[in-house]
Design a protein around this motif. Structure first.
Motif, short mmCIF file in Angstrom:
data_model
loop_
_atom_site.label_atom_id
_atom_site.label_comp_id
_atom_site.label_asym_id
_atom_site.label_seq_id
_atom_site.Cartn_x
_atom_site.Cartn_y
_atom_site.Cartn_z
N UNK A 32 0.79 -1.22 0.00
CA UNK A 32 0.00 0.00 0.00
C UNK A 32 0.83 1.28 0.00
N UNK A 102 -6.63 8.44 -4.97
CA UNK A 102 -6.54 7.00 -5.22
C UNK A 102 -5.56 6.67 -6.34
N UNK A 103 -5.42 7.58 -7.29
CA UNK A 103 -4.56 7.26 -8.43
C UNK A 103 -3.20 7.91 -8.26
N UNK A 110 1.24 11.94 -14.91
CA UNK A 110 0.75 13.18 -15.54
C UNK A 110 1.77 14.30 -15.40
N UNK A 113 4.57 13.60 -17.91
CA UNK A 113 4.17 13.83 -19.30
C UNK A 113 3.99 15.32 -19.57
N UNK A 136 0.01 18.22 -25.24
CA UNK A 136 0.46 17.19 -24.29
C UNK A 136 0.50 17.77 -22.88
N UNK A 139 -3.37 18.73 -21.70
CA UNK A 139 -4.25 17.61 -21.32
C UNK A 139 -3.80 17.02 -19.99
N UNK A 143 -6.16 17.13 -16.33
CA UNK A 143 -6.49 15.96 -15.50
C UNK A 143 -5.93 16.16 -14.10
N UNK A 149 -11.33 13.85 -7.47
CA UNK A 149 -12.64 13.84 -8.12
C UNK A 149 -13.78 14.12 -7.19
N UNK B 153 0.03 12.04 -26.73
CA UNK B 153 -1.17 12.76 -26.31
C UNK B 153 -2.32 11.78 -26.15
N UNK B 155 -2.12 8.60 -25.55
CA UNK B 155 -1.86 7.74 -24.39
C UNK B 155 -2.30 8.44 -23.11
N UNK B 156 -1.87 9.71 -22.97
CA UNK B 156 -2.15 10.42 -21.72
C UNK B 156 -3.65 10.70 -21.61
N UNK B 157 -4.29 10.96 -22.75
CA UNK B 157 -5.73 11.21 -22.71
C UNK B 157 -6.48 9.95 -22.28
N UNK B 159 -5.25 7.42 -20.39
CA UNK B 159 -5.03 7.21 -18.95
C UNK B 159 -5.89 8.19 -18.16
N UNK B 160 -5.93 9.44 -18.64
CA UNK B 160 -6.69 10.46 -17.93
C UNK B 160 -8.16 10.14 -17.88
N UNK B 161 -8.69 9.65 -19.00
CA UNK B 161 -10.12 9.30 -19.03
C UNK B 161 -10.41 8.21 -18.02
N UNK B 163 -8.66 7.52 -15.28
CA UNK B 163 -8.50 8.06 -13.93
C UNK B 163 -9.73 8.85 -13.50
N UNK B 164 -10.25 9.67 -14.44
CA UNK B 164 -11.36 10.55 -14.06
C UNK B 164 -12.69 9.80 -14.00
N UNK B 166 -13.14 6.23 -13.65
CA UNK B 166 -13.22 4.94 -12.97
C UNK B 166 -13.90 5.09 -11.61
N UNK B 167 -14.77 4.16 -11.31
CA UNK B 167 -15.46 4.23 -10.04
C UNK B 167 -14.50 3.86 -8.91
N UNK B 168 -14.57 4.60 -7.82
CA UNK B 168 -13.66 4.33 -6.71
C UNK B 168 -14.27 3.26 -5.82
N UNK B 171 -11.21 -0.75 -1.93
CA UNK B 171 -10.87 -0.34 -0.57
C UNK B 171 -11.27 -1.41 0.41
#
Lengths: 485, 171
Positions: A32, A102-103, A110, A113, A136, A139, A143, A149, B153, B155-157, B159-161, B163-164, B166-168, B171
């Motif tokens: 963890x 969490x991430x 990020x 990049x 780059x 974006x 995020x 979030x 770009x 790739x990062x987009x 991953x970002x999608x 991250x933003x 995904x349900x948390x 735990x």
């Protein structure tokens, strides 16, 4: 010709690899509280720093079909960006655990990049490359702003930054398309030669200049393209705010210098006029509105707007008689600004704990009684932001104003000095709160992570060293700026 | 003949563009946008840029409109419409827009395009074997470096999608 020149891209490639490794390592190591992400990121950045230093020893390599240049100007910005990224990763480490992000691994990816994006912007010799680098960076930062979030402020900030950022990007693309229409190319060297050979006036050039000023004015948060700044800075996590208040500015000023001073120098009569107006507005609005803020993050947002105004003044001077001296002053100013802002945001992170944001003015009252050392460091940072000797803020302002005077922009320098006086008020107000007010609550826990304190120490030392002995950085900036003319 | 088609398509695009920004109902706006994309892709066909025309329809009229409609259905749009903006700010926004537009038109009408001579003209592209071939060749040779960055770009987009969105639940 048809292949990529990997050698000239080594620093960027190393950082990208580190960014991907961070995610992979996080998947493999399931423990963890691991710090593997931080270790990989820091190692990657340090290797990249050395590789960038190596580029400095063999400069002026143009590669990738004249789209990438690694001259000392690019290296100056790349070094500053890597240092920024290193500092931000160190101050984030503890904070993102405390905030329950969490991430965690993705957060570092990020940042890495975004750093690569900004480095690409700093080294690009073609507007197409500028655009992809900017995208780059942008974006990744959109995020990062929205990465917490579950918080309303963070979501609001991310959405505002995203929508307005898209608008700015659209302006940039529109501007680039006009550039192509007028010059038949997007390559900055070809444009420079074209302008030197074709001296006939063309009203289309004004369109090009206006659109590029709008696009990069947004990224450096110049007035009147600054509306997103306070909300985005306040809503983002504090380390992210530190990152986005310095990084995109560095990269955008690198591009502004490269495009306006290097490529479009022949059109200086037009762009100095535009930038003079923007600079005056930016300094004045930033400083005057900052007075009314009680939230330190919002105040620093407006102060960062004002600082962009001073840098724009240096850029105007670079188009005037001061020439490379003006650009040199901008580079020096930005290098000091990096340490001041990261330092200031580190202190907010230090004061942050559950329930208290650490970013309200009241959180600073009586700080001297609670943490005398931190209060002293904050005073140094604030005095530097205000431009009091012997700090880098003073030295930077001095060089910028000197360049403006040398370019016969006396009124700009006068407005700059008047603005510094206004700025003194709101910076000193925090010092008054720290030393003369009673603390509200004496027993509390703060964020005492070692990396954070290390970064804070480095920032304060750098502020003082750059103020007292600026020659090494100044010489570096001189050689970087000299190559642009 | 070409001229007539050009004028018809232009009028449709301008009309549908105006519809996009003037409709109160967002679904109507989105549908007008589809019309706009189709008519502009027709304009691209007219100048011999069939690849751009196809991409316009695939990407914009296809993918992006679907996303718009998703967003419209997921968000309650009755809150916070343009009615909340007062008349004075509205006038200011419209005035500034019109002024800016007039400036662009004025400057462009006086500009000279001497720099763009001898670049890919319609005839030259036909000579070289068509738009798609020319574009592919230039993208993988001259513009290889920015092309590679675009992959980063994406790739990062991605991953970002994740991250933003995904349900948390862990735990």
């Amino acid at each position: 010709m048809e292949q990529l020149n990997y050698l000239s891209l080594l620093p960027e490639i190393v950082i990208i690899l580190a960014g991907i490794l961070v995610i992979a390592a996080d998947l493999i190591i399931d423990k963890k509280d691991n710090i593997i992400s931080e270790v990989i990121s820091v190692l990657g950045l340090i290797i990249a720093l050395f590789l960038t230093g190596n580029q400095f020893l063999n400069p002026e390599i143009i590669s990738q079909n004249n789209m990438l240049i690694s001259d000392s100007y690019a290296v100056f910005f790349k070094v500053a960006l890597i240092i920024l990224s290193l500092m931000v990763i160190l101050i984030s480490s503890h904070h993102i655990r405390e905030r329950g992000i969490t991430h965690r691994a993705e957060y570092f990816t990020f940042i890495l990049f975004a750093t690569v994006g900004m480095m690409i912007m700093a080294g690009s010799l073609d507007l197409v490359t500028v655009y992809v680098g900017l995208e780059l960076m942008a974006i990744s930062i959109y995020i990062l702003v929205g990465i917490s979030r579950t918080e309303f402020l963070s979501n609001e900030a991310a959405l505002k930054y995203f929508l307005l950022g898209l608008l700015a990007t659209a302006f940039l693309l529109y501007g680039i398309s006009f550039t192509y229409g007028m010059f038949g190319t997007t390559n900055l060297v070809v444009i420079k030669n074209f302008l030197q050979n074709n001296t006939t006036a063309n009203s289309g050039y004004i369109l090009v200049l206006v659109f590029l000023v709008i696009a990069f004015g947004f990224k450096v948060a110049a007035v009147p393209f600054h509306m997103w700044t306070p909300d985005a800075y306040e809503g983002a996590m504090t380390p992210v705010t530190g990152f986005m208040s310095v990084g995109p500015k560095l990269a955008a000023f690198a591009v502004l210098g490269r495009v306006f001073v290097y490529s479009l120098l022949t059109l200086k009569a037009e762009w100095t006029l535009i930038l003079t107006i923007v600079s005056i507005l930016t300094m004045t609005v930033g400083n005057v509105v900052a007075i009314a803020q009680t939230n330190i993050k919002r105040m620093l947002a407006y102060s960062s707007i004002a600082h962009a105004g001073y840098c724009l003044m240096g850029l105007v001077a670079a188009g005037g008689l001061a020439g490379s001296l003006g650009l040199q002053s901008v580079l020096f100013y930005l290098s000091g600004y990096l340490f001041m802002n990261v330092g200031a945001f580190s202190i907010i992170i230090f004061l942050n704990k559950k329930g208290i944001s650490g970013s309200e003015l009241d959180d600073f009252s009586g700080l001297n009684e609670r943490y005398p050392g931190i209060a002293l460091m904050m005073s140094v940072i604030l005095l530097s932001l205000a431009g009091v000797p012997p700090t880098t803020g003073f030295a930077g302002k001095l060089y910028v104003f000197m360049a403006a005077v040398k370019s016969k922009y006396m009124f700009l320098a006068v407005i700059g000095v008047l603005n510094s006086v206004i700025a003194l008020y709101y910076y000193l107000r925090i010092i008054v709160y720290m030393y003369m007010k009673k603390p509200a609550d004496l027993k509390e826990e703060t964020n005492r992570s070692v990396p954070l304190l290390l970064v804070l120490g480095i920032a304060v030392v750098a502020i003082l060293v750059l103020g007292i002995y600026p020659e090494p950085v100044l010489n570096f900036a001189k050689s970087a700026a000299g190559g642009m003319f | 003949m070409k001229q007539v088609v050009f004028f018809i398509l232009s009028i449709i695009s301008i009309f549908s563009a105006l519809m996009v920004i003037s409709r109160k109902n967002v679904v109507h706006s989105a549908l007008s946008l589809v019309l706009l994309f189709f008519s502009t892709s027709g304009l691209f066909v007219l100048i011999g840029a069939e690849l751009v025309a196809a991409l316009q329809i695939f990407l914009y009229a296809g993918a992006i409109i679907v996303i718009y409609l998703f967003v419209i259905m997921m968000i309650d749009l009755r809150k916070g419409t343009t009615d909340d903006i007062g008349t004075m700010p509205k006038m200011f926004i419209v005035g500034a827009g019109v002024l800016f537009f007039a400036e662009i038109i004025y400057l462009l009408s006086k500009a000279n395009y001497s720099g763009i001579k001898d670049i890919y003209s319609g005839e030259k592209i036909k000579e070289l074997g068509g738009m798609t071939g020319v574009l592919a060749k230039i993208m993988y040779t001259k513009y290889l470096y920015p092309f590679e960055i675009v992959s980063l770009i994406l790739l990062i987009a991605m991953i970002g999608a994740i991250v933003l969105a995904k349900r948390a639940d862990k735990k």
